[in-house]
Motif scaffolding. Structure first.
Motif, PDB file in Angstrom:
ATOM      1  N   PRO A  35      10.309  -7.253   0.279  1.00 20.59           N
ATOM      2  CA  PRO A  35       9.589  -8.448  -0.169  1.00 20.59           C
ATOM      3  C   PRO A  35       8.407  -8.840   0.706  1.00 20.59           C
ATOM      4  O   PRO A  35       7.515  -9.545   0.237  1.00 20.59           O
ATOM      5  N   ASP A  36       8.386  -8.398   1.957  1.00 15.33           N
ATOM      6  CA  ASP A  36       7.278  -8.759   2.844  1.00 15.33           C
ATOM      7  C   ASP A  36       6.090  -7.817   2.726  1.00 15.33           C
ATOM      8  O   ASP A  36       5.054  -8.036   3.362  1.00 15.33           O
ATOM      9  N   VAL A  37       6.237  -6.758   1.942  1.00 15.21           N
ATOM     10  CA  VAL A  37       5.158  -5.781   1.782  1.00 15.21           C
ATOM     11  C   VAL A  37       4.659  -5.852   0.340  1.00 15.21           C
ATOM     12  O   VAL A  37       5.350  -5.415  -0.584  1.00 15.21           O
ATOM     13  N   PRO A  38       3.481  -6.418   0.102  1.00 12.48           N
ATOM     14  CA  PRO A  38       3.007  -6.611  -1.271  1.00 12.48           C
ATOM     15  C   PRO A  38       2.724  -5.298  -1.981  1.00 12.48           C
ATOM     16  O   PRO A  38       2.231  -4.339  -1.382  1.00 12.48           O
ATOM     17  N   THR A  39       3.050  -5.253  -3.268  1.00 11.07           N
ATOM     18  CA  THR A  39       2.778  -4.088  -4.096  1.00 11.07           C
ATOM     19  C   THR A  39       1.581  -4.421  -4.968  1.00 11.07           C
ATOM     20  O   THR A  39       1.715  -4.810  -6.125  1.00 11.07           O
ATOM     21  N   CYS A  40       0.403  -4.297  -4.400  1.00 11.53           N
ATOM     22  CA  CYS A  40      -0.829  -4.701  -5.081  1.00 11.53           C
ATOM     23  C   CYS A  40      -1.811  -3.539  -5.188  1.00 11.53           C
ATOM     24  O   CYS A  40      -1.719  -2.564  -4.440  1.00 11.53           O
ATOM     25  N   ILE A  41      -2.730  -3.663  -6.116  1.00 15.02           N
ATOM     26  CA  ILE A  41      -3.888  -2.792  -6.162  1.00 15.02           C
ATOM     27  C   ILE A  41      -5.115  -3.659  -5.897  1.00 15.02           C
ATOM     28  O   ILE A  41      -5.129  -4.850  -6.228  1.00 15.02           O
ATOM     29  N   ALA A  42      -6.130  -3.080  -5.281  1.00 18.07           N
ATOM     30  CA  ALA A  42      -7.340  -3.837  -4.961  1.00 18.07           C
ATOM     31  C   ALA A  42      -8.538  -2.903  -4.959  1.00 18.07           C
ATOM     32  O   ALA A  42      -8.413  -1.711  -4.652  1.00 18.07           O
ATOM     33  N   GLN A  43      -9.687  -3.438  -5.305  1.00 19.57           N
ATOM     34  CA  GLN A  43     -10.918  -2.666  -5.338  1.00 19.57           C
ATOM     35  C   GLN A  43     -12.099  -3.614  -5.163  1.00 19.57           C
ATOM     36  O   GLN A  43     -11.963  -4.826  -5.272  1.00 19.57           O
ATOM     37  N   ALA A 106     -18.278  -5.080   8.143  1.00 19.86           N
ATOM     38  CA  ALA A 106     -16.985  -4.920   8.807  1.00 19.86           C
ATOM     39  C   ALA A 106     -16.124  -6.160   8.614  1.00 19.86           C
ATOM     40  O   ALA A 106     -14.909  -6.064   8.403  1.00 19.86           O
ATOM     41  N   ALA A 107     -16.743  -7.334   8.678  1.00 16.01           N
ATOM     42  CA  ALA A 107     -16.007  -8.579   8.472  1.00 16.01           C
ATOM     43  C   ALA A 107     -15.458  -8.656   7.047  1.00 16.01           C
ATOM     44  O   ALA A 107     -14.347  -9.140   6.824  1.00 16.01           O
ATOM     45  N   ALA A 108     -16.230  -8.163   6.089  1.00 13.34           N
ATOM     46  CA  ALA A 108     -15.777  -8.163   4.699  1.00 13.34           C
ATOM     47  C   ALA A 108     -14.567  -7.250   4.516  1.00 13.34           C
ATOM     48  O   ALA A 108     -13.598  -7.603   3.835  1.00 13.34           O
ATOM     49  N   HIS A 109     -14.606  -6.068   5.119  1.00 14.53           N
ATOM     50  CA  HIS A 109     -13.463  -5.161   5.003  1.00 14.53           C
ATOM     51  C   HIS A 109     -12.229  -5.735   5.697  1.00 14.53           C
ATOM     52  O   HIS A 109     -11.109  -5.579   5.192  1.00 14.53           O
ATOM     53  N   ALA A 110     -12.421  -6.405   6.812  1.00 16.33           N
ATOM     54  CA  ALA A 110     -11.292  -7.051   7.477  1.00 16.33           C
ATOM     55  C   ALA A 110     -10.733  -8.164   6.598  1.00 16.33           C
ATOM     56  O   ALA A 110      -9.508  -8.357   6.518  1.00 16.33           O
ATOM     57  N   TRP A 111     -11.619  -8.908   5.951  1.00 15.75           N
ATOM     58  CA  TRP A 111     -11.202  -9.986   5.043  1.00 15.75           C
ATOM     59  C   TRP A 111     -10.380  -9.419   3.894  1.00 15.75           C
ATOM     60  O   TRP A 111      -9.323  -9.959   3.540  1.00 15.75           O
ATOM     61  N   MET A 112     -10.841  -8.315   3.285  1.00 18.36           N
ATOM     62  CA  MET A 112     -10.119  -7.704   2.171  1.00 18.36           C
ATOM     63  C   MET A 112      -8.760  -7.175   2.621  1.00 18.36           C
ATOM     64  O   MET A 112      -7.758  -7.301   1.901  1.00 18.36           O
ATOM     65  N   THR A 113      -8.715  -6.583   3.809  1.00 23.12           N
ATOM     66  CA  THR A 113      -7.446  -6.069   4.319  1.00 23.12           C
ATOM     67  C   THR A 113      -6.436  -7.188   4.518  1.00 23.12           C
ATOM     68  O   THR A 113      -5.259  -7.054   4.162  1.00 23.12           O
ATOM     69  N   ARG A 114      -6.885  -8.303   5.079  1.00 22.05           N
ATOM     70  CA  ARG A 114      -5.982  -9.450   5.260  1.00 22.05           C
ATOM     71  C   ARG A 114      -5.456  -9.938   3.913  1.00 22.05           C
ATOM     72  O   ARG A 114      -4.287 -10.317   3.797  1.00 22.05           O
ATOM     73  N   THR A 117      -2.903  -7.250   2.196  1.00 24.82           N
ATOM     74  CA  THR A 117      -1.678  -7.003   2.962  1.00 24.82           C
ATOM     75  C   THR A 117      -0.834  -8.264   3.150  1.00 24.82           C
ATOM     76  O   THR A 117       0.271  -8.180   3.688  1.00 24.82           O
ATOM     77  N   ALA A 118      -1.331  -9.413   2.722  1.00 24.72           N
ATOM     78  CA  ALA A 118      -0.580 -10.661   2.877  1.00 24.72           C
ATOM     79  C   ALA A 118       0.627 -10.656   1.936  1.00 24.72           C
ATOM     80  O   ALA A 118       0.527 -10.238   0.777  1.00 24.72           O
ATOM     81  N   PRO A 119       1.797 -11.101   2.409  1.00 24.25           N
ATOM     82  CA  PRO A 119       2.981 -11.147   1.537  1.00 24.25           C
ATOM     83  C   PRO A 119       2.714 -11.939   0.266  1.00 24.25           C
ATOM     84  O   PRO A 119       2.003 -12.948   0.272  1.00 24.25           O
ATOM     85  N   LEU A 120       3.291 -11.477  -0.836  1.00 22.19           N
ATOM     86  CA  LEU A 120       3.099 -12.111  -2.132  1.00 22.19           C
ATOM     87  C   LEU A 120       4.408 -12.090  -2.895  1.00 22.19           C
ATOM     88  O   LEU A 120       5.007 -11.027  -3.073  1.00 22.19           O
ATOM     89  N   ASP A 121       4.867 -13.245  -3.312  1.00 20.67           N
ATOM     90  CA  ASP A 121       6.081 -13.357  -4.120  1.00 20.67           C
ATOM     91  C   ASP A 121       5.660 -13.445  -5.578  1.00 20.67           C
ATOM     92  O   ASP A 121       5.073 -14.445  -6.005  1.00 20.67           O
ATOM     93  N   ALA A 229       1.942  -2.117   4.239  1.00 28.63           N
ATOM     94  CA  ALA A 229       0.920  -2.383   3.231  1.00 28.63           C
ATOM     95  C   ALA A 229      -0.428  -1.778   3.583  1.00 28.63           C
ATOM     96  O   ALA A 229      -1.173  -1.357   2.702  1.00 28.63           O
ATOM     97  N   GLU A 230      -0.764  -1.726   4.874  1.00 30.35           N
ATOM     98  CA  GLU A 230      -2.092  -1.300   5.280  1.00 30.35           C
ATOM     99  C   GLU A 230      -2.138   0.201   5.526  1.00 30.35           C
ATOM    100  O   GLU A 230      -1.212   0.789   6.087  1.00 30.35           O
ATOM    101  N   SER A 231      -3.235   0.822   5.119  1.00 31.30           N
ATOM    102  CA  SER A 231      -3.422   2.254   5.296  1.00 31.30           C
ATOM    103  C   SER A 231      -4.360   2.541   6.466  1.00 31.30           C
ATOM    104  O   SER A 231      -5.151   1.695   6.865  1.00 31.30           O
ATOM    105  N   ILE A 232      -4.253   3.748   6.991  1.00 28.41           N
ATOM    106  CA  ILE A 232      -5.178   4.250   8.001  1.00 28.41           C
ATOM    107  C   ILE A 232      -6.080   5.269   7.316  1.00 28.41           C
ATOM    108  O   ILE A 232      -5.608   6.148   6.605  1.00 28.41           O
TER     109      ILE A 232
END
Length: 420
Positions: A35-43, A106-114, A117-121, A229-232
């Motif tokens: 439950p703490d790892v969101p199953t989302c898609i993003a683009q 870089a700030a935008a990519h950090a914003w998108m990553t946050r 990867t944020a938990p979502l119920d 949630a986050e990839s390398i």
């Protein structure tokens, strides 16, 4: 004393609720297990130019109502998941100005990553969001994220293109073409109809016969790790000669480049594991009709693909054998890997790296502007290794890999071939 059954009350208060599809149930269970790892898609779509944010917002709301995925609510009745479309959900495109940052991109990519990867119920939180990030003078990253239970990657691409078409029609002062998308209840009804059809039975018979005696798993790592949630991401560039050979595979061997990529990875997996027969998982859209291809929803599934190698194989022999396997998987794709495991009562079998081939560079037209489509995440994987290749460009094709630091034996790796 209040003796009201809360589940009955919930059902009465939501008379338009309907069950999840089988594909959605798989996402639901995965989310419940972690439950703490969101199953989302993003683009995001990168746009240079005078983007009209008000028109984009209006087009997003209109397309959202056509596809319904952004207005989905999910809840439980007596422990069983249900869904309903709630048109009262407020949907608008946010705006964040990052132009004052030292490195706005870089700030935008950090914003998108946050965000992704944020938990979502899924039973409490809104499933979809969309934000325009300003990273320079008339330089925008239009970001969108949605829970995988509401929309898959194919549907997300279709939705983005629909929003762009509405935007373009508005800028050109003309009436847009009809969307042609099915509503989510219709998608559920079509899934139910398939599962009671003779086609379902023939697909099941195909996989039963085709996979007889094939229950082994393939893995590139003995190391276990929890879901993250986050990839390398790591990137590299294919050589010009490799790019040319891949691009000309249709002329030389009679198969598309995607087949060559899958066969190549299968041969690599066989070599690394010391086995002649290995298994990879192939994502399939499940959209076998024009109506499904025009719609949103969560329909994607996985098909098990057997890659068999022999010491005397030529390159062409191996590739054509894999091509034959792929054709069979696509013909019977609506009976997914989850269905196959359930039918065989073998939940832990037929597991291997997931190979996702996207040999295209999506360009999105917004009136006089053109945007570049970028995948941020295609969902949650306990281990994810991806290669991304774009179409032939000056300097060759690019390749990137994304993943978590460690792998889990017997679970999914992800190998993605697509735009960098």
């Amino acid at each position: 004393m209040d003796t009201t059954n809360r589940s009955d009350a919930t059902a009465r208060s939501r008379p338009h609720a309907f069950p999840l599809t089988c594909a959605q149930r798989g996402i639901w269970l995965a989310q419940r297990l972690a439950p703490d790892v969101p199953t989302c898609i993003a683009q995001y779509v990168e746009v240079h130019g005078a983007l009209d944010l008000a028109v984009l917002d209006d087009a997003s709301v209109t397309a959202g109502r056509e596809f319904q995925s952004a207005f989905l609510r999910v809840f439980e009745i007596d422990g069983e998941p249900f869904q309903t479309v709630d048109p009262t959900i407020g949907l608008s495109t946010g705006f964040v100005d990052l132009g004052g940052e030292d490195d706005p991109t870089a700030a935008a990519h950090a914003w998108m990553t946050r965000d992704y990867t944020a938990p979502l119920d899924p039973t409490r939180d809104r499933l979809a969001t969309s934000t325009v990030l300003l990273v320079g003078n008339d330089h925008y990253l239009w970001y969108s994220r949605i829970h995988h239970i509401a929309l898959d990657g194919y549907g997300a691409m279709t939705l983005v293109n629909r929003i762009a078409a509405l935007y373009t029609a508005r800028m050109e002062a003309r009436t847009p073409e009809p969307a042609g998308a099915a509503d989510l209840r219709t998608l559920h009804r079509l899934d139910e109809a398939y599962r009671s059809s003779t086609r379902y039975e023939s697909d099941r018979a195909y996989w039963r016969e085709h996979l007889t005696g094939r229950r082994s798993n393939s893995s590139l790592s003995p190391t276990a790790a929890p879901a993250v949630a986050e990839s390398i991401l790591e990137t590299a560039t294919l050589s010009v000669s490799a790019t040319e050979r891949l691009a000309s595979s249709g002329e030389r061997i009679g198969v598309p480049p995607a087949t060559v990529v899958i066969a190549t990875f299968g041969a690599y997996l066989a070599r690394m594991t010391g086995r002649d027969d290995v298994l990879v998982e192939l994502p399939v859209s499940g959209r076998t009709t024009v109506l499904l291809q025009r719609s949103g929803g969560m329909l994607v599934g996985l098909a098990p693909l057997q890659v068999s190698t022999a010491p005397d194989d030529t390159v062409a022999t191996l590739i054509r054998r894999v091509h034959h396997e792929i054709l069979g998987a696509l013909r019977h794709q609506r009976f997914t890997l989850e269905d196959i495991r359930r039918d065989a009562d073998a939940a832990d079998s037929l597991s291997g790296p997931l190979v996702n081939v996207m040999l295209f560079r999506p360009r999105i037209r917004f009136g006089p502007l053109t945007g570049d489509f970028h995948v941020v995440t295609s969902g949650r994987w306990r281990i994810c290794w991806s290669m991304c290749t774009a179409p032939p460009l000056p300097g060759g094709w690019s390749s990137s890999s994304a993943g978590t630091p460690t792998a889990t034996p017997g679970t999914n790796w992800l190998v993605t071939i697509g735009p960098s």
